[in-house]
Design an enzyme around this catalytic site. Structure first.
Site, short mmCIF file in Angstrom:
data_model
loop_
_atom_site.label_atom_id
_atom_site.label_comp_id
_atom_site.label_asym_id
_atom_site.label_seq_id
_atom_site.Cartn_x
_atom_site.Cartn_y
_atom_site.Cartn_z
N HIS A 73 28.37 -3.13 -7.73
CA HIS A 73 27.60 -1.91 -7.91
C HIS A 73 28.09 -0.78 -7.03
O HIS A 73 28.21 0.38 -7.47
CB HIS A 73 26.12 -2.17 -7.66
CG HIS A 73 25.22 -1.09 -8.17
ND1 HIS A 73 24.76 -0.07 -7.38
CD2 HIS A 73 24.72 -0.86 -9.41
CE1 HIS A 73 23.99 0.74 -8.11
NE2 HIS A 73 23.96 0.29 -9.34
N ASP A 116 25.34 1.38 -0.45
CA ASP A 116 25.29 0.45 -1.59
C ASP A 116 25.80 -0.92 -1.15
O ASP A 116 25.47 -1.36 -0.05
CB ASP A 116 26.12 1.02 -2.75
CG ASP A 116 25.48 0.72 -4.10
OD1 ASP A 116 25.51 -0.44 -4.52
OD2 ASP A 116 24.94 1.66 -4.72
N SER A 161 20.23 4.32 -11.44
CA SER A 161 21.17 4.09 -10.34
C SER A 161 22.58 4.49 -10.76
O SER A 161 23.46 4.57 -9.90
CB SER A 161 21.13 2.63 -9.91
OG SER A 161 21.49 1.78 -10.98
#
Length: 984
Positions: free
Chosen positions: A221, A190, A387
């Site tokens: 994120h 990520d 996600s």
């Protein structure tokens, strides 16, 4: 001569497009894959000694450089690309050469508007988050929201309470037993994580694979994903707080990554012996083979990969890669009411379209709306998207892995056995079909019970096909089987928990439960080798002719025996019998007038070429990539036709391969491929003998297609459409025997027929139609001149009547043509035209003439003929995909070619040269789900009046190009290096 001609042709493109490839310097990075793992220096020396000219080696400075590698990164100038690639690919130790693809990530704003919607859709993207909010703000907003009448919390506040997702899955039950993810190595691919983040007790390693000099997460994120998996804050607990976190920073702060970064990071994950890997990325390009095959290698090394299925819902056929791969656990999203989230991508998988049929994906679904997770530095927030659902499942997987004693994990746990535990333990939701929910909502405790007593075995997913189970078994449950129909295909996945490699021991067999079951004929196709951990089994189901009048249900089982080599310490093979339960509904063969045949064979979709969208009004989605299948973006139309009493079958072979006497209408909708001469002749005879023909075309305009040419940052190459919205010149070839042709206008506007409002969205006009037919014209804007780049600047355009709908009898048959398919396609539909389709089918299938469509005032006394057609027809053929040197395949009852899920030979960046062709296999195809030859690069051929002008400017262009190239080379020699070529 060819090079000179190319320069001449480029002179007539818009200047900013034409000169850029010549003057840009044209240097791109390529991945060279080798057949062996060796130190990077060894690969460099091998290439230098074998192919010394025209390329430069790029050093990659990252943690993987300490280990042997199976690829190298080089830069090649465009002018030398073909020669260099040919030389390198000819080397004995080289597997192939592919472009280093660039991936970009996009997010959504809080109101749901897509930030990146003005960016062209191309290549693999980071799976978008569909909603983003701050936990403190949300909590304050709904704190104390109490229903004074009922004395209960409001629904919204209740959802906030429920957003502690770990409690909703019963994770605390396993925590109480001492299972908290201990000794589980979790790789999070990520945006990174901060080393001193207070929410994590076990950050083992942080690695950076980008060209930025930081390990920290500056976007949030990666931290959020890690928090869902292993967070310890009481306000946003993760599932497995003792999991060992390995943070792989594979995206930059500008949300960009490259294939080479992923390959290095994947290799390092293998070398570091990760247990689980979460990948919240995805995109429509499933033919980036270095990426796809490295995912296979990841799972083959017993790393359980979990990936988001994509946020392109509610459209069907929008699964993202790698979650659409059978060896990966693909995760969709649901809300707290157990409804499929609108953003969650739907199946089926599209690798196998058009001749096969996609597999069931996602595998499972999990809560993905307003989930709590960690902020960048401290505190909690909520996010939504697949996600987010993906790390929910990854956290569940980490918790389940810790249930198995560490010394036995590798004997029991693998990508197949974990998927078996998840899909068999999942709770099937009421309402969504299998291509929306997969096996259903993940159930942690049920999967825990399955793993406690798990013994290595093989199984089938889905394990049941029940025509009485609607809507879950949609689309199968919507249309029963009957004698004489095209084979109905059901494609399932074989999960082999016995070993990374397996084999089918004997042909699959059908075991009916009673004598009526012998009326069902099933032809099977399956993987030759089940690897890694998974394979496919395709059922081609037909009712025998003796069942033409049978009505009822047929039940039974399909069994397939699978074996794997002995595990270490074992002497005999591991064997298992997989069972698929079938319960199908059968009806008597419908009359010809109720049977419709849908042409899937002539449909092409991205990624084999730049197939532009059908509606030019939609500026945020340049590619037609949803499959163009009855059960993907035409699924609403399919349901409507079934509700109207029609039976719809799919033709996955040429027009020479069906018996027209069995069908009332052949539907040709939004087709991009060409037609064999034999197909054209056969269709002429079929229509003359009574077959109905319904054609829905789309725009095709050469000037607009040239304007849609763009430079793709992902592939670092120029992309030109290989056709328009539909391949109108090919359709005109097909319709020529009937005196019908479409034009090159791009028409837009609204119109009404007897109160039915319709939108004509980038449709075309009819320029030829025979006398005696009925032609309907309406006033529309002609946006052909404005083209794709200035479609919204139409204030100065005036409306003119344009013919768009034509109906005519041809011998015993009937033909209806309409210039726009947008009203049938759910992807970007403004208004549907199902009312018109029903009236058309009434005519083509039953010769029922609706008074509105057959008004005497619309009848053509003389043939319709547009003087533009002859000129445009020649111009059009210069750009669309030309005919291929292929033979018309025969018509076997069932010919499976290479199988549904075989691997393509694909070189993403290269555009096949004009004239290069590949012979098709017995289906007329060159690859599984694409089943199409490589597409030709569109070439503009200047007409005779342009050639003098071309010659006049050629010398200037060549001189200017060489001067600019020399300037760029001087600048490169002076600079220390090109930043695009360095991966720290």
């Amino acid at each position: 001569m060819i090079a000179a001609l190319s320069l001449l042709l480029l002179a007539f493109l818009p200047q900013t497009l034409a000169l850029a490839p010549i003057l840009d310097g044209g240097i791109r990075n390529y991945i060279v894959r080798f057949t062996q793992y060796k130190p990077a220096d060894h690969h460099r020396d091998y290439l230098t000694s074998s192919s010394p000219r025209g390329w430069s080696w790029i050093d990659r400075r990252n943690p993987a450089s300490e280990f042997p590698t199976d690829f190298g990164l080089i830069s090649i100038e465009d002018g030398a690309r073909d020669r260099v690639v040919r030389e390198i690919e000819g080397l004995r130790l080289v597997k192939d050469v592919s472009l280093d693809m660039r991936y970009s990530r996009g997010v959504l704003q809080e109101n749901g508007d897509r930030v990146e919607d003005l960016v062209l859709r191309k290549g693999k993207r980071f799976t978008r988050m569909s909603w983003e909010g701050d936990w403190e703000t949300v909590e304050d907003q709904f704190a104390g929201v109490w229903n004074s009448t009922t004395g209960s919390l409001g629904k919204r506040a209740l959802m906030m309470q429920r957003s502690q997702v770990t409690s909703m899955f019963g994770a605390d039950s396993l925590w109480s037993k001492g299972y908290t993810g201990q000794k589980v190595r979790m790789a999070i691919f990520d945006t990174g994580i901060r080393a001193d983040h207070p929410h994590f007790r076990n950050i083992k390693e942080r690695t950076n694979w980008t060209n930025e000099d930081t390990l920290n997460d500056n976007l949030g994120h990666g931290t959020f994903v890690a928090g869902v998996i292993a967070g310890t804050d009481s306000n946003c607990l993760g599932f497995a707080p003792d999991t060992e976190i390995y943070a792989f920073r594979v995206f930059t702060d500008s949300q960009v990554s490259y294939t080479s970064w992923f390959l290095d990071a994947f290799n390092y994950a293998i070398a570091s012996k990760m247990d689980v890997l979460n990948l919240s990325i995805g995109g429509p390009d499933y033919l980036d083979l270095p990426f796809v095959e490295k995912v296979w290698e990841i799972t083959a090394n017993n790393i359980i990969m979990v990936s988001a299925i994509g946020n392109d819902g509610p459209l069907y056929g929008t699964l993202n890669n790698p979650a659409d791969q059978s060896d990966v656990i693909g995760v969709g999203g649901i809300d707290y009411s157990d409804h499929i989230a609108s953003f969650s991508s739907r199946g089926m998988s599209t690798w196998e379209i058009p001749h096969g049929y996609g597999r069931v994906k996602p595998d499972i679904v999990a809560y993905g709306r307003e989930i709590m997770g960690s902020k960048i530095s401290t505190g909690c927030k909520t996010l939504s998207g697949t996600s987010v659902a993906s790390p929910v499942v990854a956290g569940v997987v980490c918790l389940l892995v810790s249930v198995i004693p560490e010394d036995r994990r590798k004997d029991i746990l693998n990508p197949a056995s974990m998927k078996q535990a998840l899909v068999e333990g999942a709770a099937k939701l009421s309402g969504p079909n299998m291509y929306e929910q997969g096996a259903g909502r993940v159930d942690l405790l049920e999967s825990y019970e399955l793993l406690r007593s798990y013994q290595p075995r093989a199984s089938i997913f889905p394990s049941i096909l029940d025509y009485s189970d609607c809507p879950y078994s949609w689309p199968f449950c919507r249309q029963p089987l009957y004698a004489g129909s095209m084979p109905v295909i059901f494609n399932v996945t074989i999960l082999n928990g016995m070993g990374v490699i397996g084999y089918v021991e004997s042909p699959p067999t059908w075991h009916p439960s009673d004598d009526e079951g012998n009326l069902l004929s099933i032809h099977f196709a399956h993987s030759e080798v089940i690897w890694p951990w998974t394979g496919y089994l395709a059922l081609y189901m037909q009712i025998k002719e003796e069942g033409a009048q049978y009505s009822g249900e047929i039940e039974g089982n399909v069994t397939v025996k699978v074996y794997s080599p002995p595990a270490p310490g074992e002497k005999s093979r591991r064997r298992s019998t997989c069972v698929l339960q079938l319960k199908v509904k059968v009806v008597p063969t419908p009359p010809r007038s109720r049977r419709i045949l849908w042409d899937q064979f002539h449909s092409i979709k991205y990624p084999p070429g730049y197939i532009p969208r059908d509606s030019l009004d939609v500026r945020n989605d340049i590619l037609d990539w949803h499959g163009d299948h009855l059960h993907t973006n035409f699924h609403l139309m399919f349901n409507m036709l079934r509700d109207s009493g029609y039976y719809v079958e799919t033709l996955g072979s040429p027009l020479t391969c069906f018996d027209a006497r069995q069908y009332g209408t052949l539907m040709l909708v939004d087709l991009e491929d060409e037609y064999f001469e034999e197909e054209i002749e056969k269709l002429r005879l079929d229509v003359q003998s009574g077959l109905g023909l319904a054609v829905f075309s789309d725009w095709y305009n050469v000037d607009t297609m040239v304007k849609m040419r763009f430079f793709d940052d992902n592939t670092r190459s120029w992309w030109t459409p290989v056709t328009g919205g539909a391949n109108v010149p090919a359709l005109n070839d097909l319709l020529a025997p009937f005196g019908i042709a479409f034009g090159d206008k791009i028409l837009n506007g609204d119109f009404s027929v007897d109160g039915e409002q319709s939108r004509y969205a980038s449709g075309t006009d009819i320029v030829k139609f025979p006398a005696g037919g009925f032609v309907h014209s309406f006033p529309f804007l002609d946006t052909s001149e404005s083209g794709a780049q200035n479609l919204l600047l139409t204030s100065g355009l005036s409306k003119e009547d344009s013919p768009i709908l034509g109906l005519v009898e041809a011998g015993k048959g009937r033909i209806a043509v309409y210039g726009d398919s947008n009203c049938l396609d759910s992807s970007h539909m403004v208004t549907n035209c199902y009312w018109l389709l029903r009236k058309i089918l009434d005519f083509t299938s039953g010769n029922v003439k609706d008074p509105l469509l057959f008004n005497p005032s619309t009848k053509q006394k003389d043939p319709l003929s547009d003087s533009r057609f002859e000129v445009w027809g020649t111009k059009g053929y210069n750009l669309h995909v030309r005919g291929r040197s292929r033979k018309l395949p025969g018509f076997p009852v069932i010919d499976l070619g290479r199988g549904l899920n075989s691997t393509a030979e694909f070189f993403p960046p290269s555009r096949p040269k004009s004239g290069e062709r590949k012979h098709r296999d017995a289906w007329g195809n060159s690859y599984l789900g694409l089943f199409y030859d490589d597409l030709d690069t569109p070439v503009l051929v200047a007409s005779h009046w342009i050639i003098p002008a071309v010659i006049a400017v050629t010398g200037f262009i060549i001189l200017l190009g060489f001067l600019r190239i020399r300037q760029r080379r001087r600048r490169r020699r002076k600079s220390s290096g090109h930043p695009r070529f360095t991966n720290p």
